[in-house]
Design an enzyme around this catalytic site. Sequence first.
Site, PDB file in Angstrom:
ATOM      1  N   HIS A 139       0.819  -1.084   0.155  1.00  0.00           N
ATOM      2  CA  HIS A 139       0.034   0.053   0.178  1.00  0.00           C
ATOM      3  C   HIS A 139       0.781   1.394   0.120  1.00  0.00           C
ATOM      4  CE1 HIS A 139      -3.782   2.150   1.183  1.00  0.00           C
ATOM      5  NE2 HIS A 139      -2.766   2.997   1.758  1.00  0.00           N
ATOM      6  N   GLU A 140       1.742   1.354   0.653  1.00  0.00           N
ATOM      7  CA  GLU A 140       2.675   2.368   0.924  1.00  0.00           C
ATOM      8  C   GLU A 140       3.546   2.399  -0.404  1.00  0.00           C
ATOM      9  OE1 GLU A 140       2.283   4.662   3.065  1.00  0.00           O
ATOM     10  OE2 GLU A 140       1.186   3.189   4.437  1.00  0.00           O
ATOM     11  N   HIS A 143       1.551   4.384  -2.808  1.00  0.00           N
ATOM     12  CA  HIS A 143       1.460   5.975  -2.686  1.00  0.00           C
ATOM     13  C   HIS A 143       2.478   6.647  -3.234  1.00  0.00           C
ATOM     14  CE1 HIS A 143      -2.060   6.410  -0.316  1.00  0.00           C
ATOM     15  NE2 HIS A 143      -1.664   5.743   0.785  1.00  0.00           N
ATOM     16  N   GLU A 204      -6.124   6.785  -1.120  1.00  0.00           N
ATOM     17  CA  GLU A 204      -6.395   5.617  -0.387  1.00  0.00           C
ATOM     18  C   GLU A 204      -6.962   4.521  -1.300  1.00  0.00           C
ATOM     19  OE1 GLU A 204      -5.036   5.027   2.410  1.00  0.00           O
ATOM     20  OE2 GLU A 204      -4.159   6.795   2.372  1.00  0.00           O
ATOM     21  N   ASP A 208      -5.040   1.315  -2.431  1.00  0.00           N
ATOM     22  CA  ASP A 208      -5.367  -0.131  -2.154  1.00  0.00           C
ATOM     23  C   ASP A 208      -5.575  -1.107  -3.253  1.00  0.00           C
ATOM     24  OD1 ASP A 208      -5.810   0.513   0.671  1.00  0.00           O
ATOM     25  OD2 ASP A 208      -8.193   0.869   0.533  1.00  0.00           O
TER      26      ASP A 208
END
Length: 488
Positions: A139-140, A143, A204, A208
């Site tokens: 997930h990070e 980003h 987000e 995801d």
Amino acid sequence: MIKTTQVCRKALIALGVSLAVFASASIDAANQKNDLPEIGVVASGAISLDKEMQIGDVLMRQLRGQAPIINDPLLDEYIQDLGNRLVAQADNVKFPFEFFLLNNPAINAFAFFGGHVGVHTGLIYNAKNESELASVLAHEVSHVTQRHIARSIEARQKSSPLQLASALGGILLALASPEAGIAAISAGSAASAQASINYTRQNEKEADSIGIRILAQSGFDPNAAGEFFGTLVEKYRLTSRPPAFLLTHPLPESRVADARTRAASYQRNQVPESLSFHLAKSRILARYYATPEYNINYFETSLERGSYAFKAASEYGLALAYLANEENQKAQKLIDNLLVNDPRNLFYLDTYTDIALATGRTEDAIEKLTAQATLTPRNRVITLNLANALVKNKQYDLAVRILKDYLLIAPDNMLAHQILTDAYTESKNKLEMHQTKAEVYALAASYPRAIDELHHAYNYAGAQNIEKQRIRARIEQFREYQTRLESL
């Protein structure tokens, strides 16, 4: 095991203030590769990839000096290897990723400019399996590859410079300390309901979706994301103080359901338990949580009841607890048995070295580490342990050669610079000692102290005119960096 841990709660607040000011400053960075980045005009356009890397470097230096970053070669190696496995399946990777650990029991992780991903020890300790941990890292990573911070800043273009500065400062502080970051945002004129989280809901959702794809393609269980998120939501549903991860990554029930739906489109991977993951969990508990007495009881009970994923992981944790309690013979017996079955395991070799140094058997440690170094040259765990053992054995020249070779591929490794400083200090080589100390301070953005060390080095240079010129040039470079930081 060699480690250095700096914990400064107040400094995290100072970091948030400095980042807020940092965000509103204007610096002339044109055509200067080593210049500090210019943030003041980000509201008028996108942040380039080069700027992102520059900003990330500055923030990483600040964090090294002010946040509880763990310099633990074993855990660093584990989290970097796991992260690299995920990055290999990601698209739009524009720069190398650096994964690092903070000694913080909060369940949290965060990403910022230039491919930096911070992981709290609490996340590893509380994840049930490696797929759950990997789901958060994926997930990070998403980003970063989607440049969500830069895009969030662009979305605030209509804000005034001070509003943007306040929001950016609070957001970046929230990465490492969610409660403090949210307080910083609330105190600024840009405070809003949406400003109290790292990214927008759309960011987000995108992270995801991409993260679950990366997770599945990396061979992990794609259902782990929904399972981990669901566990967190359920566990803290009725509490007034949610975990850090829920503060920085809000998880409404619909988002948990979406994660599970996305995972269903991938084939579920039957992922076997990871020994390295459970060894890392044992190490975190034994080295960074609780007392040696508590940990001895915990691991002994685990072994008696058979409540473990791997018996070896509990035995390893018990060996660390014994060592911390100065029960060296008990620790040695456990590690020797573990090494019989897994002689190249870095976790066991590291602890074997610690026990050998603690019991005055430095030569044994050097022999075992040297043999492993021929098989895995420049491995951070073996290299740093070997260099440290050589320093303890007064073999300074060899330690220096090994460390200088390693620093060619890892110039920002704080621990390598610190061991190199120890080697020069013990060998009474004052010139190089002060120079290396300066680099340690510079890695933590402590430029005044770095400059002081170089002034001391200059005094020891004697008639070495070329060396004096090199020192003067480095002093000027640090002064330039310091001036720009002060102007922020």
